[in-house]
Design a protein around this motif. Sequence first.
Motif, PDB file in Angstrom:
ATOM      1  N   ASP A 150       0.827  -1.207   0.000  1.00 47.40           N
ATOM      2  CA  ASP A 150       0.000   0.000   0.000  1.00 47.40           C
ATOM      3  C   ASP A 150       0.862   1.259   0.000  1.00 47.40           C
ATOM      4  N   LEU A 198       6.860   3.119 -10.596  1.00 47.95           N
ATOM      5  CA  LEU A 198       5.725   3.911 -11.073  1.00 47.95           C
ATOM      6  C   LEU A 198       5.632   3.871 -12.596  1.00 47.95           C
ATOM      7  N   GLY A 210       3.977   0.921 -13.935  1.00 48.86           N
ATOM      8  CA  GLY A 210       2.535   0.796 -13.698  1.00 48.86           C
ATOM      9  C   GLY A 210       2.122   0.312 -12.327  1.00 48.86           C
ATOM     10  N   TYR A 211       3.047   0.129 -11.407  1.00 50.59           N
ATOM     11  CA  TYR A 211       2.680  -0.295 -10.051  1.00 50.59           C
ATOM     12  C   TYR A 211       1.974   0.852  -9.327  1.00 50.59           C
ATOM     13  N   LYS A 212       0.987   0.517  -8.496  1.00 47.87           N
ATOM     14  CA  LYS A 212       0.194   1.517  -7.794  1.00 47.87           C
ATOM     15  C   LYS A 212       0.453   1.429  -6.291  1.00 47.87           C
ATOM     16  N   ASP A 221       3.726  11.144  -3.354  1.00 45.87           N
ATOM     17  CA  ASP A 221       2.466  11.491  -2.698  1.00 45.87           C
ATOM     18  C   ASP A 221       2.706  12.267  -1.409  1.00 45.87           C
TER      19      ASP A 221
END
Length: 403
Positions: free
Chosen positions: A116, A135, A138-140, A177
Amino acid sequence: MNILIVTQRFYPYNRIASFRINSFAKYFREAGYSVTVVTEGERDEAVNWNGCDVHYIKDPIMTQMQCNKFVRENKKWVPRRALRALETRILWGGPCIWRAKAYKKIEELFQKNNFDIVLSSYGPLAPHVLVMKLLKRGYKFFWIADMRDEMSKHPLNTKLRTYRFAIYERKILAKADLVVSVSKPIIDDFKTMCSHGRFLEVKNGYDYEEYHEVNFQSQFTMGYIGNFYGMAVPGNLFNAFSELIEEGRLPRNSRIKIVGNSLKLDIPDKIASNVVQYEAVPHEEAIRISMTEVDVLLMVHKSGRKGVYSGKLFDYLATNKPILALYDPNDVVAPLLAETKAGFIVDEADKEGIKDMMMKCYRIWKNKEVLPRDWDKIRQYSRRNQIQILLDYLSEVFCRGNN
C-alpha cells in the motif's frame, strides 16, 4: 497495510542515516503495519529484524561498509574504489549493479505482496530512482519520499552535482504522494521547486531511555561523538580550548574526547595531549559514553547551511549533559536548545564567544550543577514520537480515502 522501505542504509550500518530508517521500520511495525525492507548489505540474504522482513542486496563493486573501511585505512584508490568513483561520475542514478539487483528483488516482492505504501530514503538518489521505475512500470501505491536533507541545494555540491541532482529532485518532488524532511527551512526550499504542499516535517530523534543521573569526570572533559566532515570543522574549537588552557582559565588536564572520527585533524601542538581520539564504536556504546564519560557534549557546524539539526543533537538531548553547539545562532538548533533548556549555542566563527561558553560549561562542571532540562519538551524529539507524526498523517490520509 503493507509497507515497503527502499534504502541503501539500514541496520547494522552504524551511521545516523541508517538510524533514521531503522526507526521508520521499527515503529511502523509496532503500529501494526507489515514492513518489508530492501537495502544494501554485506551479502545477499533475507532476515527478520524487529518483526520486519529485511532483504539485503550486496553491491559487488563496493558496499558502504567497505567504503568506510577504505577511508579509515586511507586506501584511496584501490581498484574497486576507483571503479566506484568512475561509476559515480558517469551514472546519475546511483550504483548501477546494486540498483539492478535491488529492482529485481522489489519486483519479486510485488508479485507476492500488495504494498500500500512505499517509502524511499535519501541515498541520495538510488532508492528514489528505483521507486520512480516502479511507477513507470505501472505499479500503484502511496509513495513517501524521505528526502531527509537538501539535495541539489547542498552548499558543498559541485556545479555538476547540483545540476544532476536538480533534474531528479524535481521529478521526485512532483511524483511523490508525500515528501518528508527533517526541518522547515529545508521543506521551504523544496516547495520552491514544485507546485504542491504535500510535505511533512519528521525530525530525527533519540531512541534510548532518558538518562536522568549525572556523573562528573575527575577532570573536565568535553566530548564529540562522530565524524568531523564537510562543514563541521573544529579549528576554532581547538584554538579556543588551547588558549583557555594557556591562559590558565581551564585546568591543564582538561580534555576533549573524540569518538568515531575517521578524518585527519589539525590539532595544535599545545593541546595534542589533551585531545584524545578513539575509533568508532557501535551506536549503543556511543550513547553510553555520552552519558557517563564526558561532562559536556560538543557539536560543530559552520554557518551557511540552513535547517540542519545534526543527528547527534538528538542523540545528546536525553543524556542530561550540557550541549555546547558551535552553530549558527539564527538557525534551527538555537530555538530547540532554548525550549528544551539542554545547552548553549555560539557561532562557530566567534572564537571569543566559544571561550566564554566553554568557561560557562566548565563552571557547571566545577560546581557540579545540572541544567534544568525540560523533559516534556525533550520527549517530543524521541524517534517514536517523531515517527508518530507520520503515522498520524497516514492514518488521516487512508481513513479519508476509505470514506
